[in-house]
Scaffold this active site. Structure first.
Site, PDB file in Angstrom:
ATOM      1  CD1 TRP A 128      58.486 -39.822 -53.456  1.00 20.29           C
ATOM      2  CD2 TRP A 128      58.433 -41.148 -51.645  1.00 20.29           C
ATOM      3  NE1 TRP A 128      57.545 -39.319 -52.603  1.00 20.29           N
ATOM      4  CE2 TRP A 128      57.489 -40.117 -51.481  1.00 20.29           C
ATOM      5  CE3 TRP A 128      58.571 -42.098 -50.642  1.00 20.29           C
ATOM      6  CZ2 TRP A 128      56.692 -40.015 -50.342  1.00 20.29           C
ATOM      7  CZ3 TRP A 128      57.780 -41.992 -49.514  1.00 20.29           C
ATOM      8  CH2 TRP A 128      56.849 -40.962 -49.371  1.00 20.29           C
ATOM      9  CG  ASP A 208      57.399 -47.840 -50.768  1.00 23.06           C
ATOM     10  OD1 ASP A 208      56.190 -48.025 -50.513  1.00 23.06           O
ATOM     11  OD2 ASP A 208      57.892 -46.704 -50.919  1.00 23.06           O
ATOM     12  CE  LYS A 243      50.875 -41.788 -54.285  1.00 26.93           C
ATOM     13  NZ  LYS A 243      51.439 -40.515 -54.500  1.00 26.93           N
TER      14      LYS A 243
HETATM   15  C1  LMR Z   1      54.830 -38.237 -55.198  1.00 28.63           C
HETATM   16  O1  LMR Z   1      55.933 -38.788 -55.264  1.00 28.63           O
HETATM   17  O2  LMR Z   1      54.511 -37.288 -55.916  1.00 28.63           O
HETATM   18  C2  LMR Z   1      53.836 -38.733 -54.213  1.00 28.63           C
HETATM   19  O3  LMR Z   1      54.265 -39.913 -53.619  1.00 28.63           O
HETATM   20  C3  LMR Z   1      53.410 -37.726 -53.248  1.00 28.63           C
HETATM   21  C4  LMR Z   1      54.400 -37.490 -52.157  1.00 28.63           C
HETATM   22  O4  LMR Z   1      54.023 -37.591 -50.994  1.00 28.63           O
HETATM   23  O5  LMR Z   1      55.556 -37.183 -52.460  1.00 28.63           O
END
Ligand code: LMR
Length: 392
Positions: A128, A208, A243
């Site tokens: 991420w 996480d 989520k």
């Molecule tokens: C995502 O990866 O789309 C979500 O976790 C939203 C974000 O805050 O990035």
């Protein structure tokens, strides 16, 4: 002085929301930011949340401050779901506090690790994007290793190599389930090997868990986290309810510390409180209070679990349809059928991703990540045809 501030690029993922909103085409498809969508393309408020909010409006008699720890009823009500029903505090070794969303939880976990002396954080890539941003913003060194191979499976050799190199001054950040952005998770047997390797390395795990319940189910998706916690003396856990309770903009999260012994918990948590106070003082209350009301009420809990099951079922249908499409242009969509959660990577080049957007109105992250929940039985054929078109 303020002239010294240089223009920063907008967050690429969040910028997609605006780009999509500004596109007048009715056939556009939003596969960008990770929000669940129904088969009709909506992101409704959970029925269980609506019911809990109603109850909250009727019963809440004060909005006075709660403190940097937030709603501890919420923090504790979540624990059996995360850590297991049998002794969720592990004899008082685990305690937590509320945070503004999963980002607040990751931020606090990394800041706590830094305060404790951690200088480097190992992390599988891709990850991420905000993980790397948080690590960099805290002045921690990021050590990357490959999360997955080109064949679309977990790269265990890379992970084990990283653990062999890591030192007890390091932390390792792992996704508990529904890997973002790849959807490629460790199998239970792999967690069985990872947990003792983390222990042997003496590295601090930061786990996480932002999508619990969206992979195989609430219990199933906790396997890796619980397996690691059963092995290691201490850990940090970042949790998001944004989520699995659909509370995105209400920012509902928690951070937990697991210490080697219960008497070490107050000192660790007091650092969490101090960091929170200096950053946001206190987390927003509303969403966490709604989650607490759900988890305290068996009927509301059943309603929430049912809604979560429906989400998972729908995403499995989308994944099955993508997998059944097989090869589109030069892209093999079959592996997406075996991946988990909201996300998967469609291996397209930057030019092809741009063409997806400009020619076909399909909005996906620059990494090739798609939010599979953005696909419905009404637009999935259009998406597959677009992939075929841009990748021939
Ligand atoms: C995502 O990866 O789309 C979500 O976790 C939203 C974000 O805050 O990035």
């Amino acid at each position: 002085m303020l002239n010294n501030l240089q223009q920063q690029p907008a967050d690429a993922l969040l910028a997609l929301i605006k780009l999509h909103n500004d596109d007048p085409r009715t056939s556009k498809i939003d596969l960008g930011v990770g929000v669940y969508r129904t088969g009709q393309g909506d992101t409704p408020v959970f029925g269980a949340i609506k019911a809990a909010e109603k109850k909250l409006l009727e019963t809440q008699n004060s909005k006075a401050y709660l403190g940097p720890e937030g709603d501890m009823g919420f923090v504790h009500a979540l624990m059996p779901w995360v850590f297991g029903r049998q002794d969720p505090t592990k004899g008082g070794r685990i305690e937590g506090m509320q945070t503004p969303g999963g980002t607040g939880a990751v931020r606090l976990a990394c800041a706590l690790a830094k305060r404790a002396g951690v200088k480097r954080v190992w992390m599988g890539t891709p990850s991420w994007p905000n993980h790397a941003q948080i690590i960099a913003d805290l002045g921690l060194e990021l050590k990357g290793f490959k999360h997955n191979t080109a064949e679309g499976v977990v790269d265990m050799d890379a992970l084990m190599g990283a653990l062999a190199e890591a030192t007890p001054e390091d932390a390792i950040l792992l996704h508990g389930c529904c890997h973002n952005p790849t959807g490629i998770d460790y199998a239970n047997a792999q967690w069985d090997a990872i947990a003792p390797a983390i222990k042997a390395a003496g590295v601090l795990p930061i786990l996480d868990l932002a999508y619990q319940g969206l992979g195989y189910g609430m219990e199933e998706d906790a396997y890796g986290l619980r397996r690691v916690l059963a092995e290691v003396p201490e850990a940090l856990i970042a949790y998001s309810c944004d989520k699995n309770f659909g509370l995105y903009r209400d920012r509902v999260g928690a951070v937990y510390v697991m210490m080697e012994s219960a008497d070490q918990v107050p000192a660790a948590i007091s650092n969490g409180h101090a960091l929170a106070r200096a950053a946001w003082s206190m987390p927003p209350d509303h969403g966490a209070a709604a989650v607490r009301l759900i988890l305290e009420d068996a009927d509301l809990t059943a309603m929430w679990i049912d809604e979560l099951d429906q989400m998972r079922t729908r995403m499995a249908q989308v994944r099955a349809k993508l997998a059944a499409a097989g090869v589109a242009g030069s892209v093999n969509l079959s592996p997406l059928g075996g991946q988990n959660g909201l996300f998967s990577i469609v291996p397209l080049s930057a030019e092809q991703i741009l063409a997806m957007r400009e020619k076909h109105g399909v909005y996906m992250a620059g990494s090739g990540r798609i939010n599979v929940a953005g696909l419905t039985m009404n637009n999935i054929d259009q998406f597959i045809a677009a992939v075929a078109d841009v990748s021939v």
